[in-house]
Design an enzyme around this catalytic site. Structure first.
Site, PDB file in Angstrom:
ATOM      1  NE  ARG A  51       9.758  -0.009   4.993  1.00 32.62           N
ATOM      2  CZ  ARG A  51       9.070   0.970   4.414  1.00 32.62           C
ATOM      3  NH1 ARG A  51       8.981   1.025   3.134  1.00 32.62           N
ATOM      4  NH2 ARG A  51       8.476   1.909   5.136  1.00 32.62           N
ATOM      5  CB  THR A  52       8.168  -4.433  10.121  1.00 29.70           C
ATOM      6  OG1 THR A  52       9.252  -3.527   9.935  1.00 29.70           O
ATOM      7  CG2 THR A  52       8.560  -5.491  11.125  1.00 29.70           C
ATOM      8  CE  LYS A  80     -13.675  -2.327  24.065  1.00 27.74           C
ATOM      9  NZ  LYS A  80     -14.142  -3.712  24.033  1.00 27.74           N
ATOM     10  NE  ARG A 101       7.427  -1.546  14.040  1.00 28.82           N
ATOM     11  CZ  ARG A 101       7.876  -1.115  12.862  1.00 28.82           C
ATOM     12  NH1 ARG A 101       7.275  -0.097  12.260  1.00 28.82           N
ATOM     13  NH2 ARG A 101       8.914  -1.697  12.285  1.00 28.82           N
ATOM     14  CG  HIS A 129      13.380  -2.975  13.731  1.00 28.25           C
ATOM     15  ND1 HIS A 129      12.681  -4.144  13.490  1.00 28.25           N
ATOM     16  CD2 HIS A 129      12.894  -2.063  12.847  1.00 28.25           C
ATOM     17  CE1 HIS A 129      11.812  -3.934  12.516  1.00 28.25           C
ATOM     18  NE2 HIS A 129      11.922  -2.686  12.102  1.00 28.25           N
TER      19      HIS A 129
HETATM   20  N1   CP Z   1      12.033  -0.627   8.291  1.00 25.74           N
HETATM   21  C1   CP Z   1      10.834  -0.614   8.903  1.00 25.74           C
HETATM   22  O1   CP Z   1      10.729  -0.977  10.081  1.00 25.74           O
HETATM   23  O2   CP Z   1       9.813  -0.167   8.124  1.00 25.74           O
HETATM   24  P1   CP Z   1       8.307  -0.092   8.577  1.00 25.74           P
HETATM   25  O3   CP Z   1       8.233   0.942   9.682  1.00 25.74           O
HETATM   26  O4   CP Z   1       7.536   0.316   7.365  1.00 25.74           O
HETATM   27  O5   CP Z   1       7.903  -1.423   9.093  1.00 25.74           O
END
Ligand code: CP
Length: 304
Positions: A51-52, A80, A101, A129
């Site tokens: 999703r993110t 590396k 991320r 998040h």
């Molecule tokens: N909610 C969320 O962070 O989903 P993903 O890990 O799929 O990005």
């Protein structure tokens, strides 16, 4: 930290949150706005995501930007031995905005300290998040008509769940009452309980999860037990199915109660809940597109 990075939204004022909510609502009405023509957005995903990443990339595309990036650090020079600092400095040569991320807590803050290009934290370990929080706030605001004075039940993995940590902190100005429902091993970490005490946020810790104990919830925020954060898989097996929401538990809940979940779901919400009018997790994920369009504009100082 460079000034336009979004590492956390915990310290955003009510006015700033409100501005972002209203901007997200405008994007929901008109998602295609070529406000980022000529810009490049980099998405660096050192950890898996559906999703993110896809909603950030969709948001960037709908705003007219080009997108570069990776979904697997093994195909980059970090495999590396290139440091995160050098990777960020390199990508900063190419992109106007970096969405990242990373499995390490504090990685986004660190990245924002080694570049002048804005960084949006797309999740750093078990820490925060913020873009998920923005879409959670937008989902709560849309469904409840307000953010103030709500009973918010957080259920499941409250230890490793960065989405609940982020949400808890960003709700501090809205007089919430939190109910933390988790097995002992996954209870809300002490630092967040201390945060609640310091900020005068009411919270109740409980282990019961029944039709009666969730009857006065406005928001039931379910979370997945995160196998990838456990060092002892036997412990994961012991707690993974501790709290499962079934449709037959919704008989006494408030009419306007909504079930949120950052997703992915594993076992913690049975499929029969999906047909309930209380289920909102798929719309919540859709709201992520509009909330992320709003955040991208915030990071790039673009008015809409
Ligand atoms: N909610 C969320 O962070 O989903 P993903 O890990 O799929 O990005």
């Amino acid at each position: 930290m460079n000034s336009r990075s979004i590492v956390s939204i915990a310290d955003y004022s009510r006015e700033r949150i409100q501005k972002l909510l209203e901007r997200a609502a405008r994007f929901e009405q008109q998602p295609n706005q070529r406000l980022l023509e000529g810009k490049v957005v980099a998405t660096l995903f050192f950890e898996p995501s559906t999703r993110t990443r896809l909603s950030f990339e969709t948001a960037a595309n709908r705003l007219g930007a080009r997108v570069i990036g990776f979904t697997d650090p093994k195909v980059t020079s970090s495999s590396k031995g290139e440091t995160l600092k050098d990777t960020i400095k390199m990508v900063s040569n190419y992109a106007d905005l970096i969405v990242m991320r990373h499995k390490l807590e504090g990685a986004a803050l660190y990245a924002s300290e080694v570049t002048d290009v804005p960084i949006i934290n797309a999740g750093d370990g078990s820490n925060l998040h913020p873009s998920q929080t923005m879409l959670d706030l937008y989902s709560i605001w849309k469904t409840q008509g307000r953010l103030d004075d709500l009973n918010i039940y957080m259920v499941g993995d409250l230890k490793y769940g960065r989405t609940v940590h982020s949400l808890l902190m960003s709700m501090r100005k809205y007089n919430p009452t939190f109910h933390f429902i988790a097995p002992k091993e996954l209870e809300m970490p002490e630092e967040y309980k201390l945060y609640c005490q310091k900020e005068d946020i009411r919270y109740v810790e409980q282990t019961d999860f029944t039709e009666d104990t969730i009857a006065d919830a406005d928001i039931l925020y379910m979370t997945r037990v995160q196998r990838e954060r456990f060092t002892d898989l036997m412990e994961y097996e012991r707690v993974k199915d501790a709290y499962i929401l079934r449709a037959d538990m919704l008989g006494k809940c408030r009419e306007n109660m909504r079930i949120l979940h950052p997703l992915p779901r594993v076992n913690e919400i049975t499929q029969d809940v999906d047909d309930s009018p209380h289920a909102y997790y798929f719309q919540q994920a859709q709201n992520g597109l509009y909330a992320r369009e709003a955040l991208i504009c915030e990071a790039l100082n673009i008015d809409f």
